[in-house]
Design a protein around this motif. Structure first.
Motif, PDB file in Angstrom:
ATOM      1  N   GLU A  87     -11.931 -60.160  38.508  1.00 14.84           N
ATOM      2  CA  GLU A  87     -12.578 -60.951  37.296  1.00 14.84           C
ATOM      3  C   GLU A  87     -13.865 -60.298  37.279  1.00 14.84           C
ATOM      4  OE1 GLU A  87     -14.446 -65.250  36.880  1.00 14.84           O
ATOM      5  OE2 GLU A  87     -12.637 -65.210  37.860  1.00 14.84           O
ATOM      6  N   ILE A  88     -14.282 -59.939  36.158  1.00 16.37           N
ATOM      7  CA  ILE A  88     -15.673 -59.242  35.960  1.00 16.37           C
ATOM      8  C   ILE A  88     -16.471 -60.168  34.838  1.00 16.37           C
ATOM      9  CG2 ILE A  88     -17.050 -57.535  34.862  1.00 16.37           C
ATOM     10  CD1 ILE A  88     -14.859 -55.705  36.227  1.00 16.37           C
ATOM     11  N   THR A  89     -17.581 -60.718  35.499  1.00 17.32           N
ATOM     12  CA  THR A  89     -18.453 -61.611  34.212  1.00 17.32           C
ATOM     13  C   THR A  89     -19.901 -60.607  34.281  1.00 17.32           C
ATOM     14  OG1 THR A  89     -19.323 -62.797  36.176  1.00 17.32           O
ATOM     15  CG2 THR A  89     -17.305 -63.544  34.976  1.00 17.32           C
ATOM     16  N   VAL A  90     -20.331 -61.000  32.912  1.00 18.70           N
ATOM     17  CA  VAL A  90     -21.619 -60.592  32.748  1.00 18.70           C
ATOM     18  C   VAL A  90     -22.575 -61.589  32.322  1.00 18.70           C
ATOM     19  CG1 VAL A  90     -22.816 -58.585  31.411  1.00 18.70           C
ATOM     20  CG2 VAL A  90     -20.693 -57.999  32.023  1.00 18.70           C
ATOM     21  N   GLU A  91     -23.738 -61.415  32.814  1.00 21.42           N
ATOM     22  CA  GLU A  91     -24.843 -62.388  32.404  1.00 21.42           C
ATOM     23  C   GLU A  91     -26.138 -61.351  32.465  1.00 21.42           C
ATOM     24  OE1 GLU A  91     -26.351 -64.705  36.264  1.00 21.42           O
ATOM     25  OE2 GLU A  91     -24.318 -65.328  35.768  1.00 21.42           O
ATOM     26  N   LYS A  92     -26.718 -61.436  31.228  1.00 21.94           N
ATOM     27  CA  LYS A  92     -27.890 -60.735  30.960  1.00 21.94           C
ATOM     28  C   LYS A  92     -27.650 -59.161  31.440  1.00 21.94           C
ATOM     29  CE  LYS A  92     -31.407 -64.392  30.687  1.00 21.94           C
ATOM     30  NZ  LYS A  92     -32.423 -64.718  31.007  1.00 21.94           N
ATOM     31  N   ASN A  93     -28.356 -59.012  32.707  1.00 18.01           N
ATOM     32  CA  ASN A  93     -28.216 -57.287  33.157  1.00 18.01           C
ATOM     33  C   ASN A  93     -27.513 -57.331  34.527  1.00 18.01           C
ATOM     34  OD1 ASN A  93     -30.229 -58.674  34.663  1.00 18.01           O
ATOM     35  ND2 ASN A  93     -31.449 -56.813  34.911  1.00 18.01           N
ATOM     36  N   LEU A  94     -26.726 -58.336  34.847  1.00 16.42           N
ATOM     37  CA  LEU A  94     -25.970 -58.396  35.958  1.00 16.42           C
ATOM     38  C   LEU A  94     -24.511 -58.466  35.796  1.00 16.42           C
ATOM     39  CD1 LEU A  94     -27.961 -61.204  38.069  1.00 16.42           C
ATOM     40  CD2 LEU A  94     -28.108 -58.684  38.206  1.00 16.42           C
ATOM     41  N   ILE A  95     -23.869 -57.562  36.414  1.00 20.59           N
ATOM     42  CA  ILE A  95     -22.478 -57.319  36.212  1.00 20.59           C
ATOM     43  C   ILE A  95     -21.585 -58.147  37.801  1.00 20.59           C
ATOM     44  CG2 ILE A  95     -20.339 -56.139  36.150  1.00 20.59           C
ATOM     45  CD1 ILE A  95     -22.227 -54.030  34.821  1.00 20.59           C
ATOM     46  N   HIS A  96     -20.941 -59.172  37.753  1.00 23.22           N
ATOM     47  CA  HIS A  96     -20.439 -59.842  39.014  1.00 23.22           C
ATOM     48  C   HIS A  96     -18.934 -59.233  38.983  1.00 23.22           C
ATOM     49  CE1 HIS A  96     -23.860 -61.954  39.660  1.00 23.22           C
ATOM     50  NE2 HIS A  96     -23.900 -62.611  38.401  1.00 23.22           N
ATOM     51  N   VAL A  97     -18.455 -58.771  40.038  1.00 23.99           N
ATOM     52  CA  VAL A  97     -17.013 -58.197  40.373  1.00 23.99           C
ATOM     53  C   VAL A  97     -16.449 -59.137  41.476  1.00 23.99           C
ATOM     54  CG1 VAL A  97     -15.437 -56.525  40.755  1.00 23.99           C
ATOM     55  CG2 VAL A  97     -17.726 -55.890  39.578  1.00 23.99           C
ATOM     56  N   LYS A  98     -15.362 -59.730  40.896  1.00 20.23           N
ATOM     57  CA  LYS A  98     -14.946 -60.753  42.031  1.00 20.23           C
ATOM     58  C   LYS A  98     -13.439 -60.600  42.166  1.00 20.23           C
ATOM     59  CE  LYS A  98     -17.844 -64.462  40.385  1.00 20.23           C
ATOM     60  NZ  LYS A  98     -18.093 -65.761  39.510  1.00 20.23           N
ATOM     61  N   GLY A  99     -12.903 -60.860  43.372  1.00 19.38           N
ATOM     62  CA  GLY A  99     -11.433 -60.704  43.558  1.00 19.38           C
ATOM     63  C   GLY A  99     -11.116 -60.859  44.860  1.00 19.38           C
ATOM     64  N   ALA A 100      -9.754 -60.907  45.277  1.00 15.84           N
ATOM     65  CA  ALA A 100      -9.063 -61.305  46.628  1.00 15.84           C
ATOM     66  C   ALA A 100      -9.185 -60.082  47.560  1.00 15.84           C
ATOM     67  CB  ALA A 100      -7.853 -62.153  46.450  1.00 15.84           C
ATOM     68  N   ASP A 101      -9.003 -58.893  46.914  1.00 17.01           N
ATOM     69  CA  ASP A 101      -8.947 -57.523  47.691  1.00 17.01           C
ATOM     70  C   ASP A 101     -10.009 -56.999  48.144  1.00 17.01           C
ATOM     71  OD1 ASP A 101      -8.070 -55.458  48.821  1.00 17.01           O
ATOM     72  OD2 ASP A 101      -6.280 -54.859  47.481  1.00 17.01           O
ATOM     73  N   LYS A 102     -10.946 -57.047  49.111  1.00 16.66           N
ATOM     74  CA  LYS A 102     -12.064 -56.397  49.354  1.00 16.66           C
ATOM     75  C   LYS A 102     -11.920 -55.000  48.834  1.00 16.66           C
ATOM     76  CE  LYS A 102     -15.270 -56.019  53.030  1.00 16.66           C
ATOM     77  NZ  LYS A 102     -15.746 -56.441  54.556  1.00 16.66           N
ATOM     78  N   GLN A 103     -11.037 -54.161  49.222  1.00 13.79           N
ATOM     79  CA  GLN A 103     -11.131 -52.791  49.033  1.00 13.79           C
ATOM     80  C   GLN A 103     -11.118 -52.680  47.525  1.00 13.79           C
ATOM     81  OE1 GLN A 103      -8.377 -50.528  47.400  1.00 13.79           O
ATOM     82  NE2 GLN A 103      -9.727 -48.883  47.659  1.00 13.79           N
ATOM     83  N   GLN A 104     -10.435 -53.574  46.620  1.00 17.59           N
ATOM     84  CA  GLN A 104     -10.288 -53.243  45.257  1.00 17.59           C
ATOM     85  C   GLN A 104     -11.425 -53.749  44.316  1.00 17.59           C
ATOM     86  OE1 GLN A 104      -7.386 -55.825  43.144  1.00 17.59           O
ATOM     87  NE2 GLN A 104      -7.078 -54.219  41.545  1.00 17.59           N
ATOM     88  N   VAL A 105     -12.304 -54.756  45.119  1.00 15.11           N
ATOM     89  CA  VAL A 105     -13.703 -55.168  44.564  1.00 15.11           C
ATOM     90  C   VAL A 105     -14.695 -54.045  44.747  1.00 15.11           C
ATOM     91  CG1 VAL A 105     -15.433 -56.849  44.888  1.00 15.11           C
ATOM     92  CG2 VAL A 105     -13.216 -57.605  44.817  1.00 15.11           C
ATOM     93  N   GLY A 106     -14.552 -53.529  46.004  1.00 17.30           N
ATOM     94  CA  GLY A 106     -15.634 -52.547  46.348  1.00 17.30           C
ATOM     95  C   GLY A 106     -15.348 -51.232  45.548  1.00 17.30           C
ATOM     96  N   GLN A 107     -14.150 -50.874  45.210  1.00 16.45           N
ATOM     97  CA  GLN A 107     -13.841 -49.620  44.394  1.00 16.45           C
ATOM     98  C   GLN A 107     -14.199 -49.849  42.823  1.00 16.45           C
ATOM     99  OE1 GLN A 107     -12.473 -46.766  45.816  1.00 16.45           O
ATOM    100  NE2 GLN A 107     -13.021 -46.054  43.653  1.00 16.45           N
ATOM    101  N   ALA A 108     -14.073 -51.049  42.344  1.00 16.23           N
ATOM    102  CA  ALA A 108     -14.159 -51.198  41.017  1.00 16.23           C
ATOM    103  C   ALA A 108     -15.862 -51.059  40.821  1.00 16.23           C
ATOM    104  CB  ALA A 108     -13.958 -52.671  40.611  1.00 16.23           C
ATOM    105  N   ALA A 109     -16.637 -51.785  41.838  1.00 15.53           N
ATOM    106  CA  ALA A 109     -18.094 -51.915  41.600  1.00 15.53           C
ATOM    107  C   ALA A 109     -18.476 -50.264  41.903  1.00 15.53           C
ATOM    108  CB  ALA A 109     -18.481 -52.573  42.947  1.00 15.53           C
ATOM    109  N   ALA A 110     -18.068 -49.590  42.895  1.00 16.34           N
ATOM    110  CA  ALA A 110     -18.536 -48.339  42.887  1.00 16.34           C
ATOM    111  C   ALA A 110     -17.964 -47.068  41.752  1.00 16.34           C
ATOM    112  CB  ALA A 110     -17.576 -47.462  44.026  1.00 16.34           C
ATOM    113  N   ILE A 111     -17.004 -47.447  41.108  1.00 13.58           N
ATOM    114  CA  ILE A 111     -16.832 -46.839  39.858  1.00 13.58           C
ATOM    115  C   ILE A 111     -17.412 -47.178  38.561  1.00 13.58           C
ATOM    116  CG2 ILE A 111     -15.001 -46.699  37.878  1.00 13.58           C
ATOM    117  CD1 ILE A 111     -12.652 -46.852  39.980  1.00 13.58           C
ATOM    118  N   ILE A 112     -17.947 -48.457  38.493  1.00 13.77           N
ATOM    119  CA  ILE A 112     -18.775 -48.985  37.411  1.00 13.77           C
ATOM    120  C   ILE A 112     -20.314 -48.390  37.917  1.00 13.77           C
ATOM    121  CG2 ILE A 112     -19.985 -50.957  36.395  1.00 13.77           C
ATOM    122  CD1 ILE A 112     -17.351 -52.491  36.940  1.00 13.77           C
ATOM    123  N   ARG A 113     -20.799 -48.337  39.039  1.00 16.76           N
ATOM    124  CA  ARG A 113     -22.117 -47.628  39.383  1.00 16.76           C
ATOM    125  C   ARG A 113     -22.050 -46.122  39.166  1.00 16.76           C
ATOM    126  NH1 ARG A 113     -24.209 -45.298  43.954  1.00 16.76           N
ATOM    127  NH2 ARG A 113     -26.628 -45.660  44.128  1.00 16.76           N
ATOM    128  N   GLY A 114     -20.805 -45.490  39.407  1.00 13.14           N
ATOM    129  CA  GLY A 114     -20.758 -44.083  39.190  1.00 13.14           C
ATOM    130  C   GLY A 114     -21.101 -43.797  37.690  1.00 13.14           C
TER     131      GLY A 114
END
Length: 177
Positions: free
Chosen positions: A122-149
């Motif tokens: 689940e990805i939510t956006v508020e102003k200049n913040l993006i929140h990536v939430k989920g139950a799978d730690k690896q999947q959350v970290g990978q999605a955040a790393a892709i967005i940062r990349g």
């Protein structure tokens, strides 16, 4: 050497853990996270705790023992409370918006970047913040790393996408003689 494998994993209420051969299934409601152990550790469930044991006395056995304990613990924690990574967007004209199952990013390129949100996140956006939430730690970290990349923070002005707890070491620009 760490002895993290010795610690039993407490199973919170509402979370079910079952062992099916070499697969440990962690379930809550309709979400299930399977952890494949490949027979490298022994898994027992007793008194609402998961206890892991080494298979053999090799050096690799101790490494697998701690690794699979951490993986099973992450699955239990993910279903009990969930994981979250927060990213911050800095830069003039940089913005993000969620449209359906797509995160649309405008990061100073000539085109918008569309990131397809993976199933289970689940990805939510508020102003200049993006929140990536989920139950799978690896999947959350990978999605955040892709967005940062898509636009890593640069050291001169600090523009780009960074984790909220990340500190960007700033460099001094050119100086005139």
């Amino acid at each position: 050497m760490s002895r993290i494998g010795k610690k039993p994993i407490a199973i919170p209420s509402g979370v079910e853990v079952s062992v099916d051969g070499t697969i440990v299934n962690v379930k809550k409601g309709n979400k299930t996270i399977p952890v494949e152990t490949h027979g490298r550790v022994s898994v027992e469930i007793a008194d609402s705790q998961v206890v892991l044991g080494k298979v053999g006395e090799a050096k690799e056995a101790a490494a697998f023992w701690g690794t699979y304990r951490a993986l099973i613990n992450n699955a239990v924690d993910g279903l009990a409370t969930g994981f979250q990574k927060s990213l911050e967007i800095n830069g003039v004209g940089y913005r993000a918006a969620v449209k359906g199952k797509v995160l649309e990013l405008q990061l100073g390129y000539s085109h918008p970047i569309n990131y397809e949100i993976p199933e289970g996140l689940e990805i939510t956006v508020e102003k200049n913040l993006i929140h990536v939430k989920g139950a799978d730690k690896q999947q959350v970290g990978q999605a955040a790393a892709i967005i940062r990349g898509y636009r890593k923070p640069e050291p001169y002005k600090g523009k780009g996408v960074k984790y909220t707890d990340e500190h960007i070491v700033r460099k001094a620009g050119k100086t005139a003689k």
